[in-house]
Design a protein around this motif. Structure first.
Motif: not given
Length: 125
Positions: A110-111, A113-115, A117-118
C-alpha cells in the motif's frame, strides 16, 4: 562470550555486526520468501529513484518487511528446536509470526502504491 564491558567499543560493535550479518546471510541462503522480499525491495527502491519519488517511506516499508521476516525465521527456528513434534502452541507461534510478515507486506504494498503510483501514472501518461 563475555562483553569487554564497553558499549562504545568499536571491536565489540564490529563483532556484533558480524553475527547480525551472518543471520541475514543465512536467511537469504535458506529462506525463499526472504529472497523474494529482498528483490521486491530492490525493485521498489530502484523505481523510486527512477521516478524521483520520496525514498524514505519505501526504505522504511522494506526494512519493516525484511526485519519481520528475519524475526519470523528466528522464531520458527526456536520453535522447531524446543518443540520438534507438532504442538498446537507451536503452530500458533509460527502462524502469528508469519501473519506479522503478511501484515507488513500488505502495508508495504500500500505504501508502494501510494508513493510510487502517482509518479508512475504521470510517467506513463
Amino acid at each position: 562470550m563475555r562483553s569487554d564491558g564497553s558499549a562504545l567499543s568499536l571491536r565489540r560493535w564490529v563483532r556484533s555486526a558480524g553475527f547480525a550479518w551472518a543471520g541475514v546471510s543465512q536467511a537469504y541462503r535458506t529462506q525463499a520468501n526472504f529472497r523474494i522480499e529482498v528483490w521486491a525491495g530492490v525493485l521498489a527502491v530502484a523505481l523510486a529513484l527512477l521516478l524521483r519519488a520520496p525514498l524514505a517511506p519505501i526504505l522504511l516499508a522494506c526494512a519493516l518487511v525484511l526485519g519481520l521476516e528475519l524475526v519470523n525465521t528466528a522464531l520458527e527456528a526456536v520453535v522447531d528446536l524446543v518443540s520438534p513434534e507438532l504442538h498446537p502452541l507451536a503452530k500458533v507461534a509460527k502462524d502469528a509470526a508469519a501473519g506479522a510478515v503478511l501484515v507488513a507486506s500488505v502495508g508495504a504494498l500500500l505504501v508502494g502504491l501510494a508513493v510510487l503510483g502517482p509518479p508512475l501514472l504521470r510517467a506513463l501518461g
